[in-house]
Design an enzyme around this catalytic site. Sequence first.
Site, PDB file in Angstrom:
ATOM      1  N   HIS B 129       0.777  -1.129  -0.246  1.00 47.54           N
ATOM      2  CA  HIS B 129      -0.040   0.290  -0.296  1.00 47.54           C
ATOM      3  C   HIS B 129       0.870   0.978   0.193  1.00 47.54           C
ATOM      4  O   HIS B 129       0.557   2.507   0.133  1.00 47.54           O
ATOM      5  CB  HIS B 129      -0.797   0.154   1.404  1.00 47.54           C
ATOM      6  CG  HIS B 129      -1.875  -0.831   1.014  1.00 47.54           C
ATOM      7  ND1 HIS B 129      -1.597  -1.861   0.843  1.00 47.54           N
ATOM      8  CD2 HIS B 129      -3.823  -0.264   1.013  1.00 47.54           C
ATOM      9  CE1 HIS B 129      -3.402  -2.725   1.007  1.00 47.54           C
ATOM     10  NE2 HIS B 129      -3.994  -2.158   1.776  1.00 47.54           N
ATOM     11  N   GLY B 180      -1.190  -2.507  -5.041  1.00 49.61           N
ATOM     12  CA  GLY B 180      -1.911  -2.847  -5.134  1.00 49.61           C
ATOM     13  C   GLY B 180      -3.712  -2.965  -4.729  1.00 49.61           C
ATOM     14  O   GLY B 180      -4.623  -3.500  -5.143  1.00 49.61           O
ATOM     15  N   HIS B 181      -3.376  -2.337  -4.115  1.00 53.16           N
ATOM     16  CA  HIS B 181      -4.624  -1.443  -3.512  1.00 53.16           C
ATOM     17  C   HIS B 181      -4.475   0.224  -4.844  1.00 53.16           C
ATOM     18  O   HIS B 181      -4.313   1.029  -4.690  1.00 53.16           O
ATOM     19  CB  HIS B 181      -4.977  -0.268  -2.072  1.00 53.16           C
ATOM     20  CG  HIS B 181      -6.434  -0.819  -2.482  1.00 53.16           C
ATOM     21  ND1 HIS B 181      -6.860   0.518  -2.721  1.00 53.16           N
ATOM     22  CD2 HIS B 181      -6.910  -0.903  -0.891  1.00 53.16           C
ATOM     23  CE1 HIS B 181      -8.035   0.212  -2.266  1.00 53.16           C
ATOM     24  NE2 HIS B 181      -8.386  -0.363  -1.384  1.00 53.16           N
ATOM     25  N   HIS B 256     -11.764  -7.297  -5.709  1.00 56.51           N
ATOM     26  CA  HIS B 256     -12.215  -6.548  -3.889  1.00 56.51           C
ATOM     27  C   HIS B 256     -12.948  -4.950  -4.613  1.00 56.51           C
ATOM     28  O   HIS B 256     -12.533  -4.297  -5.625  1.00 56.51           O
ATOM     29  CB  HIS B 256     -10.683  -5.798  -3.688  1.00 56.51           C
ATOM     30  CG  HIS B 256     -10.631  -5.682  -2.098  1.00 56.51           C
ATOM     31  ND1 HIS B 256     -11.145  -4.031  -2.123  1.00 56.51           N
ATOM     32  CD2 HIS B 256     -11.096  -5.946  -1.283  1.00 56.51           C
ATOM     33  CE1 HIS B 256     -10.485  -3.147  -0.872  1.00 56.51           C
ATOM     34  NE2 HIS B 256     -10.888  -4.203  -0.380  1.00 56.51           N
ATOM     35  N   GLU B 308     -14.026  -9.444   0.413  1.00 62.18           N
ATOM     36  CA  GLU B 308     -14.640  -7.948  -0.100  1.00 62.18           C
ATOM     37  C   GLU B 308     -14.668  -7.877  -1.137  1.00 62.18           C
ATOM     38  O   GLU B 308     -14.709  -6.381  -1.650  1.00 62.18           O
ATOM     39  CB  GLU B 308     -14.242  -7.352   0.644  1.00 62.18           C
ATOM     40  CG  GLU B 308     -13.344  -6.904   2.410  1.00 62.18           C
ATOM     41  CD  GLU B 308     -12.596  -6.033   2.904  1.00 62.18           C
ATOM     42  OE1 GLU B 308     -10.995  -5.302   2.072  1.00 62.18           O
ATOM     43  OE2 GLU B 308     -12.768  -5.592   4.408  1.00 62.18           O
ATOM     44  N   CYS B 404     -11.379   2.053   8.138  1.00 63.29           N
ATOM     45  CA  CYS B 404     -10.864   2.410   6.753  1.00 63.29           C
ATOM     46  C   CYS B 404     -12.598   2.959   6.156  1.00 63.29           C
ATOM     47  O   CYS B 404     -12.798   4.444   5.402  1.00 63.29           O
ATOM     48  CB  CYS B 404     -10.986   2.058   6.153  1.00 63.29           C
ATOM     49  SG  CYS B 404     -12.053   0.576   5.166  1.00 63.29           S
TER      50      CYS B 404
END
Lengths: 647, 647
Positions: B129, B180-181, B256, B308, B404
Amino acid sequence: MQTTQVHIRDKFWEDYSELVRRTVIPYQWEALNDRIAGAEPSYAIRNFRIAAGLEQGEFGGWVFQDSDLYKWLEAVAYSLRNQPDPELENIADGAIDLIGQAQHDNGYINTYFTIKEPGNEWTNLYEAHELYCAGHLIEAAVAYAEATGKHKIMDIACRFADLIDTLFGTGENQKRAYCGHQEIELALVKLYHATGEERYLNLSRYFIDERGSSPSYFTQEWERRGRTGIWSQGSPNLEMYQSHLPVREQTAAVGHSVRAVYMYTAMADLARLTNDASLRAACERLWANTTRKQMYITGGVGATHLGEAFTFDYDLPNDAVYAETCASIGLIFWARRMLRLEAKSEYADVMERALYNNVLGSMSKDGKHFFYVNPLEVWPEASKRNPDKHHVKPIRQKWFGCSCCPPNVARLLSSLNDYIYDVSAEGNTVHVHLYIGSTVQFTSLEGQEVTLSQRSELPWNGKVDFNVSLAPGNANGAAFTLALRVPNWFQSGQPVLRVNGVVQEVTVNNGYAHINRLWSEGDTLEWLLPLETKLIEAHPQIRADAGKAAIQRGPLVYCVEEADNRAPLASLYIAETAHLTEREAPHLLGGCVVVEGDGLVADGSAWPEDQPYQPIRKTRNPVRFTAIPYYLWGNREPGEMSVWLRN
Amino acid sequence: MQTTQVHIRDKFWEDYSELVRRTVIPYQWEALNDRIAGAEPSYAIRNFRIAAGLEQGEFGGWVFQDSDLYKWLEAVAYSLRNQPDPELENIADGAIDLIGQAQHDNGYINTYFTIKEPGNEWTNLYEAHELYCAGHLIEAAVAYAEATGKHKIMDIACRFADLIDTLFGTGENQKRAYCGHQEIELALVKLYHATGEERYLNLSRYFIDERGSSPSYFTQEWERRGRTGIWSQGSPNLEMYQSHLPVREQTAAVGHSVRAVYMYTAMADLARLTNDASLRAACERLWANTTRKQMYITGGVGATHLGEAFTFDYDLPNDAVYAETCASIGLIFWARRMLRLEAKSEYADVMERALYNNVLGSMSKDGKHFFYVNPLEVWPEASKRNPDKHHVKPIRQKWFGCSCCPPNVARLLSSLNDYIYDVSAEGNTVHVHLYIGSTVQFTSLEGQEVTLSQRSELPWNGKVDFNVSLAPGNANGAAFTLALRVPNWFQSGQPVLRVNGVVQEVTVNNGYAHINRLWSEGDTLEWLLPLETKLIEAHPQIRADAGKAAIQRGPLVYCVEEADNRAPLASLYIAETAHLTEREAPHLLGGCVVVEGDGLVADGSAWPEDQPYQPIRKTRNPVRFTAIPYYLWGNREPGEMSVWLRN
């Protein structure tokens, strides 16, 4: 106790026992020997050969891998009892020799510990399945000795049981422990029956009594191991293994469902044999909870794949279901024991429900593919693409992938003759629990040899008859009461019972119609239970079935499949007046009766492509739907399936 | 480009922004400083202090913990823009100083790597991240600089962005990688807007273009790390992180869900700014898939808690749902960008649906409790006792447990003024996307300063009016087109539009009613969208909603709760003629309109205690049911809740 001999003579069921004998047993022997090309190796025989010093290598497979060989041997034993087969018996004898070679001098056998963790025996009862495997060895031994008269495996099993008996108990140098996976408890009762040795019964009772005592053995053991485990993480989950409370204080089925029903089976045996009122009360309480609040209409139990477990009352999702094959088989074991405690038809009703639906449905017609999970609703795309449903398979799997359920099906279907009748110790009452064509031989109160022959057209027709045959030259007849179960699916008044063509009055007691008379050679009894196709609804607390109905005809629960009806099946409604009709379909899935009915189907054709949600129009078109017996589902091209339909 | 100023003047929404300013922001500051008694520490500020050399200690919290401080700063910025607050600004300035102290000489900032894995920077883009956190720093910087005119955080962010720009790309010594995100992609677009520096836009486009190229960067990186990870096991799941295919080849929302919608947001920005037809086509395709086939009626997305994630078309279980708050917020981000690509009402419809239902419903009335998962059906006992539903909470959780979603809600609700209008670059068209009381100031084509004031009684009444105000002394008026969204919930013919009391003909284009005139000072426009309570049905392919209807009134989706209706709610059916009525309930849950209707309820009273399944009787008793707006659910005693009712 009566020694009764029961032989099944019934096309429907002999097809299954022959399938087991000709296909399942030989196939599994190949699997146990790692000779199935393309399949994951079992390692079971190899583990025994390594433990016996005949081969070098590492332990393979699960920690409980030994039990696969034992369960296979037990299935072989029942098969040999039904149908001698010298070649098969020879193979089994060889396997028994191998087991003997793997046995330690003190009687201990477990190839995992012998090969992989020597010295650590009995340090991880929570996970390591040592007593579980011992239980399956004992069950195999009792069955094999009974079927063949050979005692070698009994000697092996007794030596191990004796070791266990010295190690476990309340004595000064004994371990106050019990197994993470219940099984030995019910096996020790069988060993007691076979040997007459009370210490085996006492040992079984000890394990049951000790379970759930406080402080928890599992937690203490985990602390001693430095909080490590073979596969589980964190502290032991006591509820999952039914060790959260002493068994007599347990009121609801919880945790891993196979462990639970195996335990309840032993509890029912012990309650009867030791005349233990509090244990019996616990059995009855747990039975009521399990079968009234946590059982699917198919006789499946276990609502979640996480822990393969029970959840709680009325939580029976049809699509995220578990309903493991082994759990339904264990439920049948338990029901059988409850019937011995008290002949009440509700026990046999559940036995029949689980057998004709969940268990039969778990095996394909070819005997080579099995379901572990037996869903009541399948959307193949969801099984593939929604990870919450990966455990629900739309097609049966090759049975050798993981081998816990298939040999369980094999040993149940090969020993079904033990589930049909109970003849009272005195020989004066014969209870008929299941309507399966068969003969039962017993000795009546007056010492007469009686053979009762049952013919049954179930599950397709509700016509059963019995024929009485006495020993040649017997002119006095035989007096006994025939107690015929009135199934809970028969709800059309009083069934008709005729003796030699004359209708008889019957009294129904605990769900059994009793007819007491002096029976003569050649007497015939007709028992008519006309099958009606019914729409069934579920208790309003079972939220998953609200607004829906299932179709049942006799013992068979029906389902709709995409092969016969348009997907999505969720769009199908049973019409207010369903006009259900039955049709014999001799060429469909080996022959069956299909049910057809009037339905309505939501009209999706006019849906605007760009709108997932629209003001309601409720456009429904008439359709005729087709349902097939649930146990035959998944034998055509994969597609949607549903037991419960909107109505 | 037009610089427009929008101020919200709307009781309904100001209650929320005030809640954020007075409660959420101060509370979270305490949380970031580990000063909330009884709550898990955040470690965020402490990590920065350690990284800055002001304190000794270990890194605490998640690898992406820095982003919590950045998201808090962004929410603070929007709040300061709406309502100056010197004390709060002072605290924020201190936090910015701290961030600056934790920045490396080369511009790098990430407290995880500074403290825990120095030297391993940029070796685990799949999980770590770093670029995600950089993105949130950039978003905070842009918002803070705009709100306060202070540039310190912009300097920090630009130095980091410049470092990233040198490290990543197709150049000889650059890493061909991406995060990755997804998050930095949309942030870089904001940085481009704020600075005018094209290289930030190019870097964003690079990350989008590179994603999903073959061979996979994530897999190569994992191999280089010796197949290890921070938390994930096994090889990278490319589909889960939307890197299985180049983005232009992606056709369905997968993986996701927050990552997905953040990426689509950036893609829509880039498609517009770079005039990229293939990227735009991908956005439109993914939009259609997401909102037509994978979106709940509440605007929730993500059908499974495992990952998720999205699952597949029409798989929208109501009880095992995920529908994460952050995912709906990301969907709103995306919809906002699609509106800038093309003013089509369907984008605003989805924005409004997600805002009024999933997002508003995620926060309690006290601003201190939040849902991460926003279910459409809750059975509290199942949430507790069925592990498949442990993620579905029947009551909102204290927001500081994992942080979050709460700051995401805070930054959305504080910046809602950016979502209401689009004024065309020339100032000749004003699109009104949302009916939220507010003023918008802009310069018309002829250079006139115009203030348009909107008053709205939504969500309770469909009455909106606008007032035009021009600069003092302007006697010529201002010519512009007002384009008013016709919401998809308004289906009662043409809405009525009156200018200065006179009904006007309007033409509807792309879902917007256009009225073009020369506006004078004091002109008023009334826009009437009478709210009707409707029963809604779902597309027949959405199996979970088959045989059911939802209630919607204007933008609000309704639900039934156990507090008003008898459990099990599964037993409740909407009657054939529902006779839906509306009732103002000023004292219920802070004031709302409840909907009542005729229902039928399955009569469970006569069920035999011992039978879970019975031949159907279909006994249903009439009942009057009460539904409340979905966004208010779970604010009373915990109980069952359901959006979809049987009908």
